[in-house]
Design a protein around this motif. Structure first.
Motif, PDB file in Angstrom:
ATOM      1  N   GLU A  48     -12.249  35.843  35.515  1.00 18.87           N
ATOM      2  CA  GLU A  48     -12.319  34.403  35.295  1.00 18.87           C
ATOM      3  C   GLU A  48     -12.705  33.641  36.559  1.00 18.87           C
ATOM      4  O   GLU A  48     -13.222  32.535  36.476  1.00 18.87           O
ATOM      5  CB  GLU A  48     -10.988  33.878  34.767  1.00 18.87           C
ATOM      6  CG  GLU A  48     -10.732  34.266  33.329  1.00 18.87           C
ATOM      7  CD  GLU A  48      -9.356  33.879  32.839  1.00 18.87           C
ATOM      8  OE1 GLU A  48      -8.489  33.521  33.678  1.00 18.87           O
ATOM      9  OE2 GLU A  48      -9.135  33.935  31.618  1.00 18.87           O
ATOM     10  N   SER A  49     -12.467  34.240  37.726  1.00 21.70           N
ATOM     11  CA  SER A  49     -12.793  33.560  38.981  1.00 21.70           C
ATOM     12  C   SER A  49     -14.279  33.651  39.331  1.00 21.70           C
ATOM     13  O   SER A  49     -14.738  32.961  40.234  1.00 21.70           O
ATOM     14  CB  SER A  49     -11.961  34.147  40.129  1.00 21.70           C
ATOM     15  OG  SER A  49     -12.411  35.451  40.448  1.00 21.70           O
ATOM     16  N   ARG A  51     -18.346  33.196  39.185  1.00 23.94           N
ATOM     17  CA  ARG A  51     -19.290  32.136  38.820  1.00 23.94           C
ATOM     18  C   ARG A  51     -20.220  32.672  37.728  1.00 23.94           C
ATOM     19  O   ARG A  51     -20.183  33.860  37.408  1.00 23.94           O
ATOM     20  CB  ARG A  51     -20.041  31.696  40.065  1.00 23.94           C
ATOM     21  CG  ARG A  51     -19.063  31.077  41.079  1.00 23.94           C
ATOM     22  CD  ARG A  51     -19.689  30.600  42.342  1.00 23.94           C
ATOM     23  NE  ARG A  51     -20.759  29.657  42.043  1.00 23.94           N
ATOM     24  CZ  ARG A  51     -21.784  29.460  42.847  1.00 23.94           C
ATOM     25  NH1 ARG A  51     -21.878  30.125  43.978  1.00 23.94           N
ATOM     26  NH2 ARG A  51     -22.719  28.606  42.533  1.00 23.94           N
ATOM     27  N   PRO A  52     -21.082  31.828  37.137  1.00 24.49           N
ATOM     28  CA  PRO A  52     -21.873  32.265  35.965  1.00 24.49           C
ATOM     29  C   PRO A  52     -22.762  33.488  36.184  1.00 24.49           C
ATOM     30  O   PRO A  52     -22.737  34.423  35.370  1.00 24.49           O
ATOM     31  CB  PRO A  52     -22.714  31.033  35.622  1.00 24.49           C
ATOM     32  CG  PRO A  52     -21.903  29.888  36.099  1.00 24.49           C
ATOM     33  CD  PRO A  52     -21.212  30.377  37.341  1.00 24.49           C
ATOM     34  N   TYR A  53     -23.545  33.530  37.250  1.00 23.42           N
ATOM     35  CA  TYR A  53     -24.476  34.653  37.401  1.00 23.42           C
ATOM     36  C   TYR A  53     -23.781  35.970  37.772  1.00 23.42           C
ATOM     37  O   TYR A  53     -24.157  37.024  37.244  1.00 23.42           O
ATOM     38  CB  TYR A  53     -25.606  34.287  38.359  1.00 23.42           C
ATOM     39  CG  TYR A  53     -26.602  33.376  37.688  1.00 23.42           C
ATOM     40  CD1 TYR A  53     -27.561  33.891  36.831  1.00 23.42           C
ATOM     41  CD2 TYR A  53     -26.545  31.998  37.864  1.00 23.42           C
ATOM     42  CE1 TYR A  53     -28.461  33.070  36.172  1.00 23.42           C
ATOM     43  CE2 TYR A  53     -27.438  31.159  37.212  1.00 23.42           C
ATOM     44  CZ  TYR A  53     -28.390  31.698  36.366  1.00 23.42           C
ATOM     45  OH  TYR A  53     -29.265  30.875  35.709  1.00 23.42           O
ATOM     46  N   ALA A  55     -20.858  36.677  36.697  1.00 22.11           N
ATOM     47  CA  ALA A  55     -20.255  37.017  35.404  1.00 22.11           C
ATOM     48  C   ALA A  55     -21.299  37.673  34.493  1.00 22.11           C
ATOM     49  O   ALA A  55     -20.996  38.628  33.775  1.00 22.11           O
ATOM     50  CB  ALA A  55     -19.680  35.772  34.738  1.00 22.11           C
ATOM     51  N   ASN A 107     -15.530  35.097  29.610  1.00 21.01           N
ATOM     52  CA  ASN A 107     -16.539  34.304  30.321  1.00 21.01           C
ATOM     53  C   ASN A 107     -17.511  33.560  29.400  1.00 21.01           C
ATOM     54  O   ASN A 107     -18.606  33.209  29.833  1.00 21.01           O
ATOM     55  CB  ASN A 107     -17.358  35.215  31.239  1.00 21.01           C
ATOM     56  CG  ASN A 107     -16.584  35.616  32.447  1.00 21.01           C
ATOM     57  OD1 ASN A 107     -15.845  34.830  33.010  1.00 21.01           O
ATOM     58  ND2 ASN A 107     -16.752  36.852  32.850  1.00 21.01           N
ATOM     59  N   ASP A 109     -17.892  30.477  28.239  1.00 22.25           N
ATOM     60  CA  ASP A 109     -18.430  29.189  28.692  1.00 22.25           C
ATOM     61  C   ASP A 109     -19.385  29.359  29.873  1.00 22.25           C
ATOM     62  O   ASP A 109     -20.431  28.707  29.933  1.00 22.25           O
ATOM     63  CB  ASP A 109     -17.301  28.234  29.062  1.00 22.25           C
ATOM     64  CG  ASP A 109     -16.447  27.875  27.848  1.00 22.25           C
ATOM     65  OD1 ASP A 109     -16.987  27.936  26.720  1.00 22.25           O
ATOM     66  OD2 ASP A 109     -15.266  27.542  28.030  1.00 22.25           O
ATOM     67  N   LYS A 110     -19.028  30.237  30.797  1.00 16.54           N
ATOM     68  CA  LYS A 110     -19.895  30.472  31.955  1.00 16.54           C
ATOM     69  C   LYS A 110     -21.216  31.113  31.532  1.00 16.54           C
ATOM     70  O   LYS A 110     -22.285  30.717  31.997  1.00 16.54           O
ATOM     71  CB  LYS A 110     -19.203  31.366  32.983  1.00 16.54           C
ATOM     72  CG  LYS A 110     -18.031  30.711  33.654  1.00 16.54           C
ATOM     73  CD  LYS A 110     -17.358  31.692  34.566  1.00 16.54           C
ATOM     74  CE  LYS A 110     -16.053  31.132  35.056  1.00 16.54           C
ATOM     75  NZ  LYS A 110     -15.294  32.105  35.817  1.00 16.54           N
ATOM     76  N   LEU A 111     -21.123  32.100  30.653  1.00 22.56           N
ATOM     77  CA  LEU A 111     -22.333  32.781  30.202  1.00 22.56           C
ATOM     78  C   LEU A 111     -23.228  31.844  29.389  1.00 22.56           C
ATOM     79  O   LEU A 111     -24.452  31.872  29.524  1.00 22.56           O
ATOM     80  CB  LEU A 111     -21.974  34.016  29.381  1.00 22.56           C
ATOM     81  CG  LEU A 111     -21.316  35.155  30.155  1.00 22.56           C
ATOM     82  CD1 LEU A 111     -20.800  36.216  29.197  1.00 22.56           C
ATOM     83  CD2 LEU A 111     -22.265  35.743  31.169  1.00 22.56           C
ATOM     84  N   SER A 113     -23.586  28.793  29.824  1.00 28.01           N
ATOM     85  CA  SER A 113     -24.203  27.784  30.699  1.00 28.01           C
ATOM     86  C   SER A 113     -25.535  28.279  31.271  1.00 28.01           C
ATOM     87  O   SER A 113     -26.286  27.494  31.841  1.00 28.01           O
ATOM     88  CB  SER A 113     -23.241  27.410  31.836  1.00 28.01           C
ATOM     89  OG  SER A 113     -23.115  28.481  32.757  1.00 28.01           O
TER      90      SER A 113
END
Length: 171
Positions: A48-49, A51-53, A55, A107, A109-111, A113
């Motif tokens: 969870e910590s 960042r998007p890329y 992840a 992940n 939401d991050k993915l 994005s």
């Protein structure tokens, strides 16, 4: 030549994705139960910590490492090692789907994005909807639903019979 191979490639691709869909549908409750184990809490916090890329990179690792299991299992099965081929397919698919499903849930939401990932996910969901709308898929779902309830009913009847047997034994 191209016209000859196109239906064959489509059939192979359809079977390839159908195997994923079937495994995922059958084992999703097991995946969720495993994900709630205490062992995964620390790993989940680390994931969870990210960042998007990073992840996305972590999400792609099980795909890259475990996707070749299907062709390898097909090769083993074709060369006469049927048991090993099916065992490899089942273990590899379950492990891949468990990791991918958990990483996606953590992940999401991050993915989403990432525009390219969101586009691919949208196409994947459209494909799933198309497969779910097929009469053959609906028939298999109905059969699995009926089989599940038949097994549950027989298990309850067996438990009741065992309980009656114990009570009659005591008296």
């Amino acid at each position: 030549m191209s016209r000859m191979f196109k239906p064959f490639v489509f059939l192979i691709a359809a079977i390839y994705f159908l195997v994923d869909a079937v495994f995922f549908t059958l084992f999703k409750p097991v995946f969720r139960r495993l994900a709630n184990c205490w062992f995964f809490e620390r790993v989940r916090a680390w994931i969870e910590s990210l960042r998007p890329y990073p992840a996305l990179a972590l999400f792609l690792v099980p795909v890259i490492l475990l996707e070749p299991v299907k062709p390898l299992a097909a090769y083993l099965t074709a060369t006469g090692h049927i048991g090993r081929g099916f065992a490899l397919l089942i273990v590899g698919e379950l492990l891949k789907l468990l990791l991918i499903e958990r990483l996606f849930c953590v992940n999401r939401d991050k993915l989403m994005s990432i525009p390219a990932f969101a586009w691919c996910h949208d196409r994947f969901c459209q494909g799933q909807d198309w497969v779910a709308s097929l009469p053959a898929w609906q028939l298999v779902r109905r059969w699995s639903f009926n089989a599940k309830h038949a097994v549950q009913r027989h298990a309850l009847e067996f438990k009741a019979a065992q309980k009656r047997k114990r009570l009659s034994w005591r008296s």
